[in-house]
Design a protein around this motif. Structure first.
Motif, PDB file in Angstrom:
ATOM      1  N   LEU A 207     -16.348  -4.658  85.089  1.00  0.00           N
ATOM      2  CA  LEU A 207     -14.982  -4.486  85.568  1.00  0.00           C
ATOM      3  C   LEU A 207     -13.986  -5.038  84.562  1.00  0.00           C
ATOM      4  CD1 LEU A 207     -13.118  -3.566  87.829  1.00  0.00           C
ATOM      5  CD2 LEU A 207     -13.406  -5.804  88.880  1.00  0.00           C
ATOM      6  N   PHE A 208     -14.271  -6.189  83.999  1.00  0.00           N
ATOM      7  CA  PHE A 208     -13.399  -6.801  82.998  1.00  0.00           C
ATOM      8  C   PHE A 208     -13.271  -5.910  81.766  1.00  0.00           C
ATOM      9  CE2 PHE A 208     -12.847  -9.483  79.228  1.00  0.00           C
ATOM     10  CZ  PHE A 208     -11.592 -10.015  79.517  1.00  0.00           C
ATOM     11  N   VAL A 209     -14.383  -5.385  81.279  1.00  0.00           N
ATOM     12  CA  VAL A 209     -14.376  -4.510  80.113  1.00  0.00           C
ATOM     13  C   VAL A 209     -13.564  -3.244  80.396  1.00  0.00           C
ATOM     14  CG1 VAL A 209     -15.834  -3.041  78.654  1.00  0.00           C
ATOM     15  CG2 VAL A 209     -16.502  -5.396  79.130  1.00  0.00           C
ATOM     16  N   CYS A 210     -13.745  -2.663  81.561  1.00  0.00           N
ATOM     17  CA  CYS A 210     -12.994  -1.452  81.928  1.00  0.00           C
ATOM     18  C   CYS A 210     -11.499  -1.722  81.982  1.00  0.00           C
ATOM     19  CB  CYS A 210     -13.479  -0.900  83.259  1.00  0.00           C
ATOM     20  SG  CYS A 210     -15.106  -0.138  83.171  1.00  0.00           S
ATOM     21  N   LEU A 211     -11.113  -2.816  82.580  1.00  0.00           N
ATOM     22  CA  LEU A 211      -9.687  -3.165  82.658  1.00  0.00           C
ATOM     23  C   LEU A 211      -9.103  -3.430  81.274  1.00  0.00           C
ATOM     24  CD1 LEU A 211      -9.582  -5.450  85.832  1.00  0.00           C
ATOM     25  CD2 LEU A 211      -8.636  -3.161  85.567  1.00  0.00           C
ATOM     26  N   THR A 212      -9.844  -4.110  80.440  1.00  0.00           N
ATOM     27  CA  THR A 212      -9.379  -4.385  79.082  1.00  0.00           C
ATOM     28  C   THR A 212      -9.180  -3.093  78.303  1.00  0.00           C
ATOM     29  OG1 THR A 212     -10.538  -6.508  79.087  1.00  0.00           O
ATOM     30  CG2 THR A 212      -9.915  -5.624  76.946  1.00  0.00           C
ATOM     31  N   LEU A 213     -10.137  -2.193  78.383  1.00  0.00           N
ATOM     32  CA  LEU A 213     -10.013  -0.913  77.689  1.00  0.00           C
ATOM     33  C   LEU A 213      -8.849  -0.096  78.221  1.00  0.00           C
ATOM     34  CD1 LEU A 213     -13.765   0.062  77.293  1.00  0.00           C
ATOM     35  CD2 LEU A 213     -12.200  -0.745  75.521  1.00  0.00           C
ATOM     36  N   THR A 214      -8.620  -0.145  79.514  1.00  0.00           N
ATOM     37  CA  THR A 214      -7.501   0.580  80.112  1.00  0.00           C
ATOM     38  C   THR A 214      -6.172   0.041  79.603  1.00  0.00           C
ATOM     39  OG1 THR A 214      -8.807   1.010  82.091  1.00  0.00           O
ATOM     40  CG2 THR A 214      -6.420   1.229  82.293  1.00  0.00           C
ATOM     41  N   VAL A 215      -6.044  -1.259  79.536  1.00  0.00           N
ATOM     42  CA  VAL A 215      -4.798  -1.874  79.044  1.00  0.00           C
ATOM     43  C   VAL A 215      -4.576  -1.524  77.583  1.00  0.00           C
ATOM     44  CG1 VAL A 215      -3.700  -4.088  78.507  1.00  0.00           C
ATOM     45  CG2 VAL A 215      -4.754  -3.733  80.736  1.00  0.00           C
ATOM     46  N   LEU A 216      -5.624  -1.618  76.764  1.00  0.00           N
ATOM     47  CA  LEU A 216      -5.488  -1.278  75.353  1.00  0.00           C
ATOM     48  C   LEU A 216      -5.116   0.184  75.162  1.00  0.00           C
ATOM     49  CD1 LEU A 216      -8.467  -3.246  73.794  1.00  0.00           C
ATOM     50  CD2 LEU A 216      -6.032  -3.780  73.634  1.00  0.00           C
ATOM     51  N   ASN A 217      -5.724   1.060  75.929  1.00  0.00           N
ATOM     52  CA  ASN A 217      -5.410   2.483  75.841  1.00  0.00           C
ATOM     53  C   ASN A 217      -3.980   2.747  76.285  1.00  0.00           C
ATOM     54  OD1 ASN A 217      -5.966   5.189  75.318  1.00  0.00           O
ATOM     55  ND2 ASN A 217      -6.401   5.562  77.479  1.00  0.00           N
ATOM     56  N   ALA A 218      -3.512   2.086  77.306  1.00  0.00           N
ATOM     57  CA  ALA A 218      -2.144   2.266  77.779  1.00  0.00           C
ATOM     58  C   ALA A 218      -1.157   1.820  76.723  1.00  0.00           C
ATOM     59  CB  ALA A 218      -1.931   1.493  79.079  1.00  0.00           C
ATOM     60  N   GLN A 219      -1.467   0.747  75.995  1.00  0.00           N
ATOM     61  CA  GLN A 219      -0.569   0.288  74.942  1.00  0.00           C
ATOM     62  C   GLN A 219      -0.528   1.290  73.803  1.00  0.00           C
ATOM     63  OE1 GLN A 219      -2.038  -3.603  73.965  1.00  0.00           O
ATOM     64  NE2 GLN A 219      -0.860  -4.576  75.591  1.00  0.00           N
ATOM     65  N   ASN A 220      -1.651   1.872  73.449  1.00  0.00           N
ATOM     66  CA  ASN A 220      -1.686   2.855  72.376  1.00  0.00           C
ATOM     67  C   ASN A 220      -0.918   4.113  72.744  1.00  0.00           C
ATOM     68  OD1 ASN A 220      -3.194   1.213  70.765  1.00  0.00           O
ATOM     69  ND2 ASN A 220      -5.140   2.112  71.351  1.00  0.00           N
ATOM     70  N   ALA A 221      -0.862   4.450  74.008  1.00  0.00           N
ATOM     71  CA  ALA A 221      -0.164   5.652  74.454  1.00  0.00           C
ATOM     72  C   ALA A 221       1.338   5.534  74.220  1.00  0.00           C
ATOM     73  CB  ALA A 221      -0.444   5.906  75.927  1.00  0.00           C
ATOM     74  N   ASN A 222       1.839   4.327  74.074  1.00  0.00           N
ATOM     75  CA  ASN A 222       3.273   4.118  73.881  1.00  0.00           C
ATOM     76  C   ASN A 222       3.595   3.623  72.485  1.00  0.00           C
ATOM     77  OD1 ASN A 222       3.723   4.833  76.555  1.00  0.00           O
ATOM     78  ND2 ASN A 222       3.477   2.749  77.266  1.00  0.00           N
ATOM     79  N   THR A 223       2.718   3.888  71.525  1.00  0.00           N
ATOM     80  CA  THR A 223       2.882   3.358  70.177  1.00  0.00           C
ATOM     81  C   THR A 223       2.817   4.475  69.141  1.00  0.00           C
ATOM     82  OG1 THR A 223       1.871   1.280  70.858  1.00  0.00           O
ATOM     83  CG2 THR A 223       1.933   1.727  68.512  1.00  0.00           C
ATOM     84  N   ALA A 224       3.799   4.473  68.240  1.00  0.00           N
ATOM     85  CA  ALA A 224       3.786   5.367  67.087  1.00  0.00           C
ATOM     86  C   ALA A 224       3.366   4.545  65.871  1.00  0.00           C
ATOM     87  CB  ALA A 224       5.165   5.977  66.867  1.00  0.00           C
ATOM     88  N   ILE A 225       2.847   5.219  64.858  1.00  0.00           N
ATOM     89  CA  ILE A 225       2.390   4.534  63.650  1.00  0.00           C
ATOM     90  C   ILE A 225       3.177   5.063  62.456  1.00  0.00           C
ATOM     91  CG2 ILE A 225       0.404   4.109  62.143  1.00  0.00           C
ATOM     92  CD1 ILE A 225      -1.343   4.566  64.664  1.00  0.00           C
ATOM     93  N   CYS A 226       3.602   4.120  61.610  1.00  0.00           N
ATOM     94  CA  CYS A 226       4.490   4.513  60.521  1.00  0.00           C
ATOM     95  C   CYS A 226       3.961   4.207  59.129  1.00  0.00           C
ATOM     96  CB  CYS A 226       5.839   3.848  60.728  1.00  0.00           C
ATOM     97  SG  CYS A 226       7.149   4.663  59.839  1.00  0.00           S
TER      98      CYS A 226
END
Length: 122
Positions: A8-27
């Motif tokens: 459960l901890f691993v799943c939640l961590t991956l979900t949070v990391l994925n959510a952060q990447n969804a709102n990030t552009a790379i320059c």
């Protein structure tokens, strides 16, 4: 029980990391960004969840400030300034916000969009 909690901890961590990447552009690098700002040609790699229709839709509102092309395969957005001024570059923040992008990564350092403007586009 430990395995369940660990999973459960691993799943939640991956979900949070994925959510952060969804709102990030790379320059890319500072050097390429500085050259892009000077020339009026700025490249950003947008998140995977941004589609070509999103880029076209939101980019159409800012035609007086810049034009934008988008490569669907690499998700590379190339912004060409109509008039390369600080105020017109500020409009890029509106485009990013319209696409729900909150952070821009430059050389592995994440900046909020306003900080990105202050540090690089101003």
């Amino acid at each position: 029980m430990k395995i369940l909690l660990s999973s459960l901890f691993v799943c939640l961590t991956l979900t949070v990391l994925n959510a952060q990447n969804a709102n990030t552009a790379i320059c890319g690098t500072k050097e390429s960004l500085i050259k892009g700002v000077q020339s009026g040609l700025i490249e950003l790699t947008l998140p995977e969840n941004i589609s070509k229709s999103d880029v076209e839709k939101y980019g159409s509102y800012y035609k007086n400030s810049f034009s934008i092309s988008f490569d669907e395969k690499s998700h590379l957005a190339t912004i060409k300034m109509v008039e390369n001024t600080s105020n017109n570059r500020r409009v890029i923040l509106r485009f990013l916000s319209a696409n729900q992008i909150q952070n821009v990564v430059v050389e592995d350092k994440s900046f909020l969009v306003n900080d990105f403007y202050e540090n690089f586009l101003k």
